[in-house]
Design an enzyme around this catalytic site. Structure first.
Site, PDB file in Angstrom:
ATOM      1  CD  GLU A   1       4.694  13.384  94.633  1.00 26.65           C
ATOM      2  OE1 GLU A   1       5.190  14.651  94.441  1.00 26.65           O
ATOM      3  OE2 GLU A   1       3.553  13.043  94.181  1.00 26.65           O
TER       4      GLU A   1
ATOM      5  CD1 TRP B   1       8.476  16.064  94.875  1.00 30.84           C
ATOM      6  CD2 TRP B   1       8.326  18.157  95.099  1.00 30.84           C
ATOM      7  NE1 TRP B   1       7.534  16.518  95.146  1.00 30.84           N
ATOM      8  CE2 TRP B   1       7.457  17.485  95.526  1.00 30.84           C
ATOM      9  CE3 TRP B   1       8.540  19.679  95.190  1.00 30.84           C
ATOM     10  CZ2 TRP B   1       6.041  18.553  96.079  1.00 30.84           C
ATOM     11  CZ3 TRP B   1       7.656  20.278  95.742  1.00 30.84           C
ATOM     12  CH2 TRP B   1       6.320  19.569  96.462  1.00 30.84           C
TER      13      TRP B   1
ATOM     14  CE1 TYR C   1       1.424  19.024  99.164  1.00 25.27           C
ATOM     15  CE2 TYR C   1       3.617  19.380  98.287  1.00 25.27           C
ATOM     16  CZ  TYR C   1       2.251  19.611  98.251  1.00 25.27           C
ATOM     17  OH  TYR C   1       1.346  20.164  97.331  1.00 25.27           O
TER      18      TYR C   1
ATOM     19  CB  CYS D   1      -0.739  22.338  95.086  1.00 26.81           C
ATOM     20  SG  CYS D   1       0.451  23.266  94.649  1.00 26.81           S
TER      21      CYS D   1
ATOM     22  NE  ARG E   1      -1.211  26.369  97.957  1.00 26.89           N
ATOM     23  CZ  ARG E   1      -0.927  26.930  96.917  1.00 26.89           C
ATOM     24  NH1 ARG E   1      -1.287  27.998  96.094  1.00 26.89           N
ATOM     25  NH2 ARG E   1       0.845  26.734  96.588  1.00 26.89           N
TER      26      ARG E   1
ATOM     27  CG  ASP F   1      -0.099  22.084  85.753  1.00 29.17           C
ATOM     28  OD1 ASP F   1      -0.869  22.138  84.847  1.00 29.17           O
ATOM     29  OD2 ASP F   1       1.027  22.179  85.683  1.00 29.17           O
TER      30      ASP F   1
END
Length: 318
Positions: free
Chosen positions: A75, A97, A139, A200, A220, A223
């Site tokens: 990733e 994803w 990203y 995130c 921000r 999980d």
């Protein structure tokens, strides 16, 4: 609520992973129960921090459950490529994803396709992948091709050359290691509406002291059960690659969370994992230093001495 901490502390209580387990316990026992975007519900706290030493090839890989670090490494390389389509990931067997484009496809077409069938179509059908596999400017797009605009007259603008934040970062670390502007930012307000999921792990700031490169990541939304183990490994890997390219040694990874949460349907995971104790110290080795950070291959990474306890599965909230 009764305490879920392990009944007997590990004799190696300085193991970095106790920070993670203590964070999990704190959220589950003291967190504010909240409704959330997914409809699942969470327990949440705001503003926690983890500090992890990256020297001597140390790496924040959980040992109390298996983390699929190979998927996280692939990733990260995908982010560095600037690609935003899940097809290259699926071609390597990385499915992390798939949930977001799959949900969009089901909503848009009404077809109750299985995840396996959807992923197979993405891999086998390039046109289908182009239509349904793209996540928008997430990203990597922001990291290596942040859009710019130039005035064209009459109040109009044309798109200019993109900004490669990683190139600027590494150049800046070489020229001015004491600088305070060594930042990679993913939160492009103008393009959030185009993203399948706004970033995130949004802001990475780098700091040099004594020839060592440290990174603070601000996330921000986090999980903790499913996302954070990947995010910690990814941030450590990115820091190691940047350090190598800037001729620096790795220092510390500081992770700071915004809304830091556990989903209510992860109770079995939380209770099982908090009953385990960390053990072992895996390492992360970079086997070569390519010409640029964009030239790393998956084969350049090695993680010896990783012997985690078993995986604990839980659903992803989309």
């Amino acid at each position: 609520m009764h305490s879920l901490l392990p009944s007997t502390p590990s004799p190696h209580a300085d193991h970095w992973e106790w920070q993670y387990l203590d964070l999990m316990r704190r959220i589950w026992e003291e967190g504010d129960e909240r409704a959330d975007r997914t409809g699942v519900g969470t327990r949440s706290i705001f503003g926690p921090q983890l500090r992890i030493d990256l020297s001597d090839d140390r790496v924040p890989l959980l040992t109390t459950k298996r983390v699929y670090w190979k998927a996280a490494a692939r990733e990260m390389l995908w982010f560095l490529s600037g690609d935003t389509n899940i097809r290259p990931l699926l071609q390597q067997g990385v499915t992390i994803w798939s949930d977001w484009p799959l949900a969009l496809y089901r909503r848009s077409t009404g077809e109750e396709i299985t995840q396996e069938a959807f992923e197979r179509r993405i891999v086998e059908d390039a046109a289908f992948a182009t239509r349904w596999g793209d996540l928008g400017p997430v990203y990597g797009k922001q990291w290596v091709d942040w859009p710019t605009y130039a005035p064209e007259g009459n109040g109009l603008f044309r798109q200019g050359p993109g900004i490669n934040q990683l190139e600027l970062l590494i150049d800046g670390l070489r020229r001015d290691p004491a600088g305070r502007r060594h930042i990679i930012e993913g939160w492009n307000v103008a393009e959030l509406h185009q993203m399948a999921l706004p970033p995130c792990h949004k802001t990475y700031q780098f700091h040099v002291s004594g020839g060592r490169l440290s990174c603070q990541l601000y996330q921000r939304s986090c999980d903790v059960a499913l996302g954070l183990p990947f995010n910690l490994f990814g941030a450590a890997l990115l820091t190691r690659m940047v350090a190598a390219q800037a001729d620096l040694q790795p220092g510390e990874l500081i992770w700071t969370g915004g809304d830091t949460h556990l989903y209510l349907n992860h109770a079995h995971l939380v209770e099982e994992q908090l009953g385990r104790a960390p053990s072992g110290e895996p390492r992360l080795r970079l086997l070569r230093r390519p010409e640029t950070i964009f030239d790393y291959l998956f084969e350049d990474f090695e993680v010896p001495d990783y012997h985690p306890q078993g995986a604990i599965r839980a659903p992803v909230a989309v």
